[in-house]
Design a protein around this motif. Sequence first.
Motif, PDB file in Angstrom:
ATOM      1  N   THR A  18       0.837  -1.201   0.000  1.00  0.00           N
ATOM      2  CA  THR A  18       0.000   0.000   0.000  1.00  0.00           C
ATOM      3  C   THR A  18       0.871   1.251   0.000  1.00  0.00           C
ATOM      4  OG1 THR A  18      -1.775  -1.172   1.128  1.00  0.00           O
ATOM      5  CG2 THR A  18      -1.823   1.228   1.238  1.00  0.00           C
ATOM      6  N   ALA A  19       1.930   1.237   0.780  1.00  0.00           N
ATOM      7  CA  ALA A  19       2.845   2.383   0.811  1.00  0.00           C
ATOM      8  C   ALA A  19       3.487   2.599  -0.560  1.00  0.00           C
ATOM      9  CB  ALA A  19       3.925   2.170   1.872  1.00  0.00           C
ATOM     10  N   LYS A  20       3.852   1.512  -1.226  1.00  0.00           N
ATOM     11  CA  LYS A  20       4.451   1.607  -2.570  1.00  0.00           C
ATOM     12  C   LYS A  20       3.448   2.202  -3.547  1.00  0.00           C
ATOM     13  CE  LYS A  20       7.988   0.184  -3.932  1.00  0.00           C
ATOM     14  NZ  LYS A  20       9.282   0.850  -4.179  1.00  0.00           N
ATOM     15  N   ASN A  21       2.183   1.822  -3.412  1.00  0.00           N
ATOM     16  CA  ASN A  21       1.140   2.350  -4.280  1.00  0.00           C
ATOM     17  C   ASN A  21       0.964   3.851  -4.052  1.00  0.00           C
ATOM     18  OD1 ASN A  21      -0.957   2.085  -6.233  1.00  0.00           O
ATOM     19  ND2 ASN A  21      -2.434   2.231  -4.573  1.00  0.00           N
ATOM     20  N   VAL A  22       0.914   4.266  -2.813  1.00  0.00           N
ATOM     21  CA  VAL A  22       0.761   5.688  -2.492  1.00  0.00           C
ATOM     22  C   VAL A  22       1.963   6.472  -3.002  1.00  0.00           C
ATOM     23  CG1 VAL A  22       0.663   7.349  -0.587  1.00  0.00           C
ATOM     24  CG2 VAL A  22      -0.759   5.292  -0.520  1.00  0.00           C
ATOM     25  N   GLU A  23       3.144   5.925  -2.796  1.00  0.00           N
ATOM     26  CA  GLU A  23       4.365   6.575  -3.290  1.00  0.00           C
ATOM     27  C   GLU A  23       4.293   6.763  -4.803  1.00  0.00           C
ATOM     28  OE1 GLU A  23       9.182   5.669  -3.554  1.00  0.00           O
ATOM     29  OE2 GLU A  23       7.886   4.286  -2.461  1.00  0.00           O
ATOM     30  N   ILE A  38       1.787   9.546  -5.751  1.00  0.00           N
ATOM     31  CA  ILE A  38       2.363  10.870  -5.488  1.00  0.00           C
ATOM     32  C   ILE A  38       3.377  11.228  -6.564  1.00  0.00           C
ATOM     33  CG2 ILE A  38       3.859  12.170  -3.915  1.00  0.00           C
ATOM     34  CD1 ILE A  38       2.415  10.655  -1.608  1.00  0.00           C
ATOM     35  N   GLN A  39       4.234  10.283  -6.914  1.00  0.00           N
ATOM     36  CA  GLN A  39       5.254  10.546  -7.934  1.00  0.00           C
ATOM     37  C   GLN A  39       4.612  10.807  -9.289  1.00  0.00           C
ATOM     38  OE1 GLN A  39       8.325   7.580  -8.254  1.00  0.00           O
ATOM     39  NE2 GLN A  39       9.644   8.926  -9.438  1.00  0.00           N
ATOM     40  N   GLU A  40       3.588  10.039  -9.632  1.00  0.00           N
ATOM     41  CA  GLU A  40       2.908  10.249 -10.904  1.00  0.00           C
ATOM     42  C   GLU A  40       2.241  11.629 -10.935  1.00  0.00           C
ATOM     43  OE1 GLU A  40      -0.567   8.359 -13.764  1.00  0.00           O
ATOM     44  OE2 GLU A  40      -0.327   7.589 -11.729  1.00  0.00           O
ATOM     45  N   THR A  41       1.603  12.004  -9.843  1.00  0.00           N
ATOM     46  CA  THR A  41       0.958  13.314  -9.764  1.00  0.00           C
ATOM     47  C   THR A  41       1.978  14.437  -9.868  1.00  0.00           C
ATOM     48  OG1 THR A  41      -0.830  12.406  -8.420  1.00  0.00           O
ATOM     49  CG2 THR A  41      -0.516  14.791  -8.343  1.00  0.00           C
ATOM     50  N   ALA A  42       3.104  14.272  -9.200  1.00  0.00           N
ATOM     51  CA  ALA A  42       4.166  15.276  -9.295  1.00  0.00           C
ATOM     52  C   ALA A  42       4.643  15.402 -10.734  1.00  0.00           C
ATOM     53  CB  ALA A  42       5.327  14.911  -8.378  1.00  0.00           C
ATOM     54  N   GLY A  43       4.766  14.280 -11.417  1.00  0.00           N
ATOM     55  CA  GLY A  43       5.170  14.295 -12.820  1.00  0.00           C
ATOM     56  C   GLY A  43       4.135  14.977 -13.696  1.00  0.00           C
ATOM     57  N   ASN A  44       2.864  14.776 -13.379  1.00  0.00           N
ATOM     58  CA  ASN A  44       1.805  15.444 -14.133  1.00  0.00           C
ATOM     59  C   ASN A  44       1.857  16.955 -13.933  1.00  0.00           C
ATOM     60  OD1 ASN A  44       0.801  13.023 -15.119  1.00  0.00           O
ATOM     61  ND2 ASN A  44      -0.735  12.824 -13.521  1.00  0.00           N
ATOM     62  N   VAL A  45       2.095  17.363 -12.693  1.00  0.00           N
ATOM     63  CA  VAL A  45       2.138  18.797 -12.380  1.00  0.00           C
ATOM     64  C   VAL A  45       3.344  19.474 -13.029  1.00  0.00           C
ATOM     65  CG1 VAL A  45       2.440  20.460 -10.489  1.00  0.00           C
ATOM     66  CG2 VAL A  45       0.813  18.578 -10.244  1.00  0.00           C
ATOM     67  N   THR A  46       4.487  18.804 -12.959  1.00  0.00           N
ATOM     68  CA  THR A  46       5.711  19.399 -13.494  1.00  0.00           C
ATOM     69  C   THR A  46       5.905  19.116 -14.979  1.00  0.00           C
ATOM     70  OG1 THR A  46       7.053  17.471 -12.908  1.00  0.00           O
ATOM     71  CG2 THR A  46       6.887  19.238 -11.260  1.00  0.00           C
ATOM     72  N   GLY A  47       5.125  18.187 -15.497  1.00  0.00           N
ATOM     73  CA  GLY A  47       5.279  17.822 -16.909  1.00  0.00           C
ATOM     74  C   GLY A  47       6.460  16.903 -17.158  1.00  0.00           C
ATOM     75  N   SER A  56       6.050   8.047 -15.469  1.00  0.00           N
ATOM     76  CA  SER A  56       6.212   6.619 -15.763  1.00  0.00           C
ATOM     77  C   SER A  56       6.740   5.849 -14.550  1.00  0.00           C
ATOM     78  CB  SER A  56       7.116   6.409 -16.969  1.00  0.00           C
ATOM     79  OG  SER A  56       8.413   6.873 -16.719  1.00  0.00           O
ATOM     80  N   GLU A  57       7.647   6.454 -13.789  1.00  0.00           N
ATOM     81  CA  GLU A  57       8.149   5.783 -12.594  1.00  0.00           C
ATOM     82  C   GLU A  57       7.037   5.615 -11.565  1.00  0.00           C
ATOM     83  OE1 GLU A  57      11.580   7.916 -11.169  1.00  0.00           O
ATOM     84  OE2 GLU A  57      12.845   7.195 -12.800  1.00  0.00           O
ATOM     85  N   GLY A  58       6.178   6.619 -11.455  1.00  0.00           N
ATOM     86  CA  GLY A  58       5.049   6.521 -10.539  1.00  0.00           C
ATOM     87  C   GLY A  58       4.099   5.410 -10.942  1.00  0.00           C
ATOM     88  N   LYS A  59       3.821   5.312 -12.225  1.00  0.00           N
ATOM     89  CA  LYS A  59       2.944   4.249 -12.719  1.00  0.00           C
ATOM     90  C   LYS A  59       3.582   2.875 -12.494  1.00  0.00           C
ATOM     91  CE  LYS A  59       0.481   6.986 -16.149  1.00  0.00           C
ATOM     92  NZ  LYS A  59       0.189   7.187 -17.558  1.00  0.00           N
ATOM     93  N   ALA A  60       4.897   2.795 -12.661  1.00  0.00           N
ATOM     94  CA  ALA A  60       5.596   1.526 -12.450  1.00  0.00           C
ATOM     95  C   ALA A  60       5.510   1.094 -10.986  1.00  0.00           C
ATOM     96  CB  ALA A  60       7.060   1.652 -12.879  1.00  0.00           C
ATOM     97  N   LYS A  61       5.637   2.037 -10.077  1.00  0.00           N
ATOM     98  CA  LYS A  61       5.529   1.712  -8.649  1.00  0.00           C
ATOM     99  C   LYS A  61       4.120   1.233  -8.307  1.00  0.00           C
ATOM    100  CE  LYS A  61       9.219   4.711  -7.058  1.00  0.00           C
ATOM    101  NZ  LYS A  61       9.605   5.897  -6.293  1.00  0.00           N
ATOM    102  N   GLN A  62       3.128   1.849  -8.934  1.00  0.00           N
ATOM    103  CA  GLN A  62       1.754   1.411  -8.703  1.00  0.00           C
ATOM    104  C   GLN A  62       1.542  -0.007  -9.229  1.00  0.00           C
ATOM    105  OE1 GLN A  62      -1.316   4.506  -9.569  1.00  0.00           O
ATOM    106  NE2 GLN A  62       0.479   5.798  -9.930  1.00  0.00           N
ATOM    107  N   ALA A  63       2.124  -0.295 -10.372  1.00  0.00           N
ATOM    108  CA  ALA A  63       2.006  -1.639 -10.939  1.00  0.00           C
ATOM    109  C   ALA A  63       2.705  -2.661 -10.042  1.00  0.00           C
ATOM    110  CB  ALA A  63       2.603  -1.671 -12.342  1.00  0.00           C
TER     111      ALA A  63
END
Length: 60
Positions: free
Chosen positions: A10-15, A18-27, A33-40
């Motif tokens: 669950t912690a890995k999913n949340v991490e 957050i990383q994917e959202t940060a990537g979306n905000v910053t472009g 992609s790293e955020g999506k990989a952690k979720q997977a």
Amino acid sequence: MSLKDRAKATAKNVEGKIQETAGNVTGDPKDQSEGKAKQAEAKVRHTVEDVKDEAKKIVD
């Protein structure tokens, strides 16, 4: 499944979210992609633990 393993997944999913959202905000596509990989990875961990639970039920 141990509660500890489920908490780690669950912690890995949340991490990852957050990383994917940060990537979306910053472009930043790398963070996205790293955020999506952690979720997977978290999803796979949950699935593995679910299989372990089912196997334990069968054995018990």
